[in-house]
Design a protein around this motif. Structure first.
Motif, mmCIF file in Angstrom:
data_model
loop_
_atom_site.group_PDB
_atom_site.id
_atom_site.type_symbol
_atom_site.label_atom_id
_atom_site.label_comp_id
_atom_site.label_asym_id
_atom_site.label_seq_id
_atom_site.Cartn_x
_atom_site.Cartn_y
_atom_site.Cartn_z
ATOM 1 N N MET A 1 7.000 1.912 8.135
ATOM 2 C CA MET A 1 6.808 1.975 6.715
ATOM 3 C C MET A 1 5.851 0.858 6.311
ATOM 4 S SD MET A 1 9.470 1.894 3.504
ATOM 5 C CE MET A 1 10.639 0.903 4.296
ATOM 6 N N VAL A 2 4.963 1.126 5.394
ATOM 7 C CA VAL A 2 4.036 0.151 4.845
ATOM 8 C C VAL A 2 4.472 -0.159 3.422
ATOM 9 C CG1 VAL A 2 1.651 -0.275 4.172
ATOM 10 C CG2 VAL A 2 2.146 1.006 6.263
ATOM 11 N N VAL A 3 4.545 -1.456 3.096
ATOM 12 C CA VAL A 3 4.993 -1.880 1.785
ATOM 13 C C VAL A 3 4.037 -2.944 1.265
ATOM 14 C CG1 VAL A 3 6.877 -2.967 0.507
ATOM 15 C CG2 VAL A 3 7.397 -1.472 2.419
ATOM 16 N N CYS A 4 3.671 -2.841 0.004
ATOM 17 C CA CYS A 4 2.836 -3.849 -0.648
ATOM 18 C C CYS A 4 3.761 -4.861 -1.327
ATOM 19 C CB CYS A 4 1.922 -3.186 -1.668
ATOM 20 S SG CYS A 4 0.882 -4.365 -2.547
ATOM 21 N N VAL A 5 3.498 -6.151 -1.096
ATOM 22 C CA VAL A 5 4.329 -7.206 -1.674
ATOM 23 C C VAL A 5 3.428 -8.227 -2.344
ATOM 24 C CG1 VAL A 5 5.916 -9.102 -1.125
ATOM 25 C CG2 VAL A 5 6.132 -6.923 0.072
ATOM 26 N N ASN A 6 3.738 -8.551 -3.598
ATOM 27 C CA ASN A 6 3.075 -9.691 -4.239
ATOM 28 C C ASN A 6 3.749 -10.942 -3.703
ATOM 29 O OD1 ASN A 6 1.336 -8.165 -5.815
ATOM 30 N ND2 ASN A 6 2.709 -8.141 -7.568
ATOM 31 N N TRP A 7 2.955 -11.827 -3.087
ATOM 32 C CA TRP A 7 3.501 -13.007 -2.430
ATOM 33 C C TRP A 7 4.379 -13.820 -3.365
ATOM 34 C CZ3 TRP A 7 2.925 -11.210 1.894
ATOM 35 C CH2 TRP A 7 1.723 -10.829 2.464
ATOM 36 N N GLY A 8 5.580 -14.124 -2.904
ATOM 37 C CA GLY A 8 6.514 -14.963 -3.638
ATOM 38 C C GLY A 8 7.308 -14.262 -4.714
ATOM 39 N N ASP A 9 7.114 -12.974 -4.895
ATOM 40 C CA ASP A 9 7.798 -12.226 -5.950
ATOM 41 C C ASP A 9 9.124 -11.678 -5.411
ATOM 42 O OD1 ASP A 9 8.706 -10.274 -7.793
ATOM 43 O OD2 ASP A 9 6.649 -9.841 -8.432
ATOM 44 N N VAL A 10 10.222 -12.312 -5.812
ATOM 45 C CA VAL A 10 11.553 -11.948 -5.299
ATOM 46 C C VAL A 10 11.875 -10.480 -5.555
ATOM 47 C CG1 VAL A 10 14.029 -12.432 -5.481
ATOM 48 C CG2 VAL A 10 12.393 -14.316 -5.483
#
Length: 121
Positions: free
Chosen positions: A1-10
């Protein structure tokens, strides 16, 4: 699975760990990042995200491609954070096919030292 994450966003960490199939709830096998660290970049938020996504699975690993850009301090801070959290780091140069003598690409792999160092979930 590929997931986009904004760094540091809990909230993104929680979404990434609860989305998709049940396997995501148990963490990820591999976190892959590339070209995310540049000189002077504050690596704290990037590390927070990597740690949150790695911490569910003792066998998880982070693979990071990094191009040296005139200073080692920034990537050194990231490696230090990982080491303090209980991960070992290895690295190897990435061979390049072009004639760019100035480019130095490295592949870093971070793994938990042992299952006991993985934070409890």
């Amino acid at each position: 699975m590929v997931v986009c994450v904004n760094w540091g966003d809990v909230s993104h960490h929680e979404d990434a760990l609860s989305s998709g199939a049940g396997a995501a709830r148990e963490g990820y096998d591999v976190i892959l990042i590339s070209d995310c660290i540049v000189g002077g970049f504050d690596t704290d938020r990037l590390w927070q995200s990597c740690h949150a996504l790695l911490s569910k699975r003792p066998s998880a690993q982070l693979i990071m491609a990094y191009e040296f850009r005139e200073e080692w301090e920034t990537v050194g801070m990231f490696i230090h954070s990982a080491s303090e959290a209980g991960l070992d780091c290895t690295h190897a140069p990435i061979p390049e096919d072009d004639d760019d003598d100035d480019s130095e690409m490295f592949l870093y792999t971070f793994r938990w030292r042992d299952a006991a160092t993985v934070p409890p979930t």
